[in-house]
Design a protein around this motif. Structure first.
Motif, PDB file in Angstrom:
ATOM      1  N   ILE A 188       5.839   5.921  10.022  1.00 17.25           N
ATOM      2  CA  ILE A 188       6.371   4.650   9.540  1.00 17.25           C
ATOM      3  C   ILE A 188       5.550   4.167   8.353  1.00 17.25           C
ATOM      4  N   PRO A 189       6.210   3.932   7.227  1.00 12.21           N
ATOM      5  CA  PRO A 189       5.455   3.444   6.073  1.00 12.21           C
ATOM      6  C   PRO A 189       4.928   2.037   6.331  1.00 12.21           C
ATOM      7  N   ARG A 190       3.665   1.825   6.053  1.00  8.54           N
ATOM      8  CA  ARG A 190       3.058   0.506   6.264  1.00  8.54           C
ATOM      9  C   ARG A 190       2.541  -0.013   4.931  1.00  8.54           C
ATOM     10  N   ILE A 191       2.471  -1.323   4.820  1.00  9.54           N
ATOM     11  CA  ILE A 191       1.865  -1.908   3.627  1.00  9.54           C
ATOM     12  C   ILE A 191       0.372  -1.626   3.692  1.00  9.54           C
ATOM     13  N   PRO A 192      -0.169  -1.022   2.610  1.00  5.92           N
ATOM     14  CA  PRO A 192      -1.584  -0.645   2.675  1.00  5.92           C
ATOM     15  C   PRO A 192      -2.494  -1.881   2.732  1.00  5.92           C
ATOM     16  N   GLU A 193      -3.660  -1.665   3.294  1.00  4.50           N
ATOM     17  CA  GLU A 193      -4.688  -2.704   3.275  1.00  4.50           C
ATOM     18  C   GLU A 193      -5.588  -2.414   2.083  1.00  4.50           C
ATOM     19  N   TRP A 194      -5.637  -3.339   1.149  1.00  2.00           N
ATOM     20  CA  TRP A 194      -6.532  -3.123   0.018  1.00  2.00           C
ATOM     21  C   TRP A 194      -7.907  -3.688   0.362  1.00  2.00           C
ATOM     22  N   ASP A 195      -8.947  -2.984  -0.039  1.00  2.00           N
ATOM     23  CA  ASP A 195     -10.260  -3.598   0.134  1.00  2.00           C
ATOM     24  C   ASP A 195     -10.947  -3.682  -1.221  1.00  2.00           C
ATOM     25  N   VAL A 236      -4.785   3.491  -2.978  1.00  2.00           N
ATOM     26  CA  VAL A 236      -4.032   3.493  -1.733  1.00  2.00           C
ATOM     27  C   VAL A 236      -3.401   4.842  -1.456  1.00  2.00           C
ATOM     28  N   ARG A 237      -3.280   5.630  -2.490  1.00  3.69           N
ATOM     29  CA  ARG A 237      -2.543   6.883  -2.307  1.00  3.69           C
ATOM     30  C   ARG A 237      -3.336   7.914  -1.516  1.00  3.69           C
ATOM     31  N   LEU A 260      -2.018   8.819   1.939  1.00  9.03           N
ATOM     32  CA  LEU A 260      -0.679   9.415   2.111  1.00  9.03           C
ATOM     33  C   LEU A 260      -0.776  10.744   2.853  1.00  9.03           C
ATOM     34  N   VAL A 291      12.639   9.181   9.228  1.00  5.35           N
ATOM     35  CA  VAL A 291      11.314   8.642   8.918  1.00  5.35           C
ATOM     36  C   VAL A 291      10.223   9.727   8.871  1.00  5.35           C
ATOM     37  N   PRO A 334       6.937  -0.954   1.745  1.00  2.00           N
ATOM     38  CA  PRO A 334       5.781  -0.130   2.102  1.00  2.00           C
ATOM     39  C   PRO A 334       5.823   1.248   1.444  1.00  2.00           C
ATOM     40  N   SER A 389       2.982   2.695  -1.248  1.00  2.00           N
ATOM     41  CA  SER A 389       2.177   3.878  -0.952  1.00  2.00           C
ATOM     42  C   SER A 389       2.141   4.860  -2.117  1.00  2.00           C
ATOM     43  N   ARG A 420      -1.181  -4.049  -5.994  1.00  3.23           N
ATOM     44  CA  ARG A 420      -2.037  -4.885  -5.161  1.00  3.23           C
ATOM     45  C   ARG A 420      -1.797  -6.375  -5.398  1.00  3.23           C
ATOM     46  N   GLU A 455      -0.341  -8.537  -2.477  1.00  2.00           N
ATOM     47  CA  GLU A 455      -1.293  -9.437  -1.808  1.00  2.00           C
ATOM     48  C   GLU A 455      -1.090 -10.884  -2.195  1.00  2.00           C
ATOM     49  N   ASP A 511       6.031  -5.237   9.550  1.00  2.00           N
ATOM     50  CA  ASP A 511       4.733  -4.638   9.844  1.00  2.00           C
ATOM     51  C   ASP A 511       4.136  -5.250  11.103  1.00  2.00           C
TER      52      ASP A 511
END
Lengths: 260, 268
Positions: free
Chosen positions: A243-250, A256-257, A260, B187, B216, B220, B240, B244, B262
């Protein structure tokens, strides 16, 4: 008591090619059960059997304790009264030449439910949050999400015991999906729902129980929470991981890639 | 870095209606941009205009420049020379994108032969076949030698999309336009195809214009995004930034919906 029960149901379209292989699961009255699988898993075939459009090659389907028998017209008439479907594509599931009024009252007419026809239609419209004046318009006047609301009103107007929902949000835009899922939450609190979907997030939002199908076989079933939090079968795990999720940026790394 | 794709004030209309209004964005060489929007936002039309593939009843104005070539108003014949070498497209539905009467090997062979001719290489059967087999391996089609002789209806949806990607990559385009390339896929297959696209774009140093309604998925794979609504750009920025801290109310709503989905899974 179980409202619906499938017991070792097998089905083949062509000889020797089993599309369903001993599928067993049950839907208790008042519960919401998600049936999840990818293309070729047999979800649509199960719905076909449950709508009485085909009968299992072997095994049995029971509704309220009585076996489903397509040949028994009296029994099937009662069954059709008790079970209503909602389909994936609201553009093809509504007759473009009929006004919303006759679309929604169609189940009442064909099932011979004559009393309080108008007030039932009105109540169904209100339940799906459509304005009263929608009743005299044609489907073409409505957006995809609104059309799906019309289809849902048609399904609930006869107050069925069981609603069969087939990928009902898949054809909709994301923000519309959120609203239709909310609507199904309300509807699920008042009836029994078998919710067929390929989308685990939607099922997680809506269903008490989950049945995971892979190529015609139930690989895992149980409460949605426990199956998704602690998947036992590798297929369930790969479904979840895909399932594609919104990435967590830090702060430190932005790429983010890499995940994958 | 110079811009490979520059879109300035692109408008697209039918006789009655303006479908895309003054859309502008640019894509530097090697960059990846996502076009995000719901149905009717004009994202696919923008992609079609960028390759000069709009149907005759729909007209585009403004400017789309790929490399040094202006696309808008240029006759098809002139555009044919840049299709493949400058830009290639992967469409949403691989069953309609492939010729149902042509074997997989021959379909991939077409763009291969075209590129060989362009590069002055020999186009004999052996050379083309070897390149086709190598492409099939790159897109991880199983049993390439058997696959050569299959027809599109004999293989799965994911495999068909791999064939379409192999055909696009066969041209060695500078710009790859992917229009909802994984929307029609399951998926688990989607995850594989995204990974494949990501790797190929990196390996060949292509620029990527990735069009999708699935936030999403877009997040990615691209670095920058342009959000479209009813044919107009409502927000542009790095992935981003837009994900965000979206500044436009419409993109805020979109992000909120995506995060709601999500959270359904997170809450488990």
């Amino acid at each position: 008591m179980n409202l619906l029960e499938l017991n070792k149901v097998c089905f083949s379209y062509t000889r020797g090619n089993k599309v369903l292989n001993e599928v067993s699961f049950s839907v208790a009255s008042g519960r919401t059960v998600g049936l999840v699988g990818e293309s070729g898993s047999g979800k649509s075939t199960i719905l076909k059997l449950l709508m009485g459009l085909a009968k299992p090659s072997s095994g049995a389907i029971q509704f309220e304790g009585a076996p489903l028998d397509i040949g028994n017209r009296i029994l099937m008439k009662g069954y059709r009264r008790a079970v209503q479907p909602v389909f994936q594509d609201p553009y093809s599931s509504l007759d473009p030449r009929q006004k919303v009024r006759s679309i929604i009252s169609e189940p009442l007419n064909s099932l011979g439910i004559a009393d309080q026809n108008a007030s039932r239609v009105k109540r169904a419209l209100a339940a799906v949050d459509l304005p009263e004046d929608a009743i005299d318009r044609y489907p073409s006047a409505f957006s995809g999400g609104q059309r799906q609301r019309i289809a849902i009103a048609r399904a609930i107007v006869s107050e069925p015991r069981l609603i069969l929902a087939d990928e009902v949000v898949s054809a909709l835009d994301l923000s519309t999906q959120v609203r239709i899922v909310e609507l199904f939450r309300e509807i699920a609190s008042q009836t029994t729902l078998l919710f067929v979907s390929h989308d685990l997030a939607v099922v997680a939002a809506l269903c008490d129980e989950i049945v995971i199908l892979e190529r015609g076989t139930v690989v895992e079933a149980g409460s949605t929470r426990s199956v998704l939090a602690n998947p036992q079968h590798t297929y369930t795990r790969s479904l979840l991981d895909s399932i594609p999720r919104i990435p967590e940026w830090d702060q430190t790394h932005d790429n983010v890639r890499s995940d994958l | 870095m110079s811009d490979l794709l520059t879109v300035v004030d692109l408008s697209i209309r039918t006789a009655e209606k303006e479908l895309v209004k003054n859309v502008s964005f640019s894509l530097p060489e090697g960059a990846r941009m996502g076009l995000i929007g719901e149905s009717g936002s004009g994202k696919s039309l923008t992609a079609l205009a960028a390759t000069g593939l709009l149907p005759p009843a729909i007209t585009a104005s403004g400017s789309v420049i790929i490399g040094a070539q202006e696309i808008i108003g240029t006759p098809d014949q002139a555009l044919n020379r840049m299709r493949g070498s400058d830009v290639a497209v992967v469409f949403q539905e691989p069953l309609t994108a492939l010729d149902p009467l042509m074997k997989i090997g021959d379909q991939i062979g077409w763009p291969v032969r075209r590129r060989f001719r362009r590069e002055g290489q020999t186009t004999n059967r052996e050379a083309v076949r070897n390149e086709v087999l190598s492409l099939m391996e790159q897109v991880r089609l199983p049993e390439p030698k058997l696959m050569l002789n299959r027809y599109p209806h004999e293989i799965s949806g994911g495999q068909r999309q791999r064939v379409a990607i192999a055909m696009a990559v066969a041209c060695r385009p500078k710009l790859l336009i992917a229009d909802e390339p994984t929307t029609a896929l399951d998926v688990t297959t989607q995850a594989e195809v995204l990974k494949l696209l990501d790797g190929l774009v990196r390996d060949y140093g292509m620029s990527l214009l990735f069009i999708s309604h699935d936030l999403p998925v877009v997040a990615s794979i691209v670095d920058d995004v342009t959000v479209l609504r009813l044919g107009e750009v409502v927000e542009q920025g790095t992935t981003r930034q837009v994900f965000e801290a979206p500044s436009n109310p419409y993109s805020q709503g979109l992000m909120e919906a995506a995060r709601t989905f999500d959270s359904y899974l997170q809450d488990i």
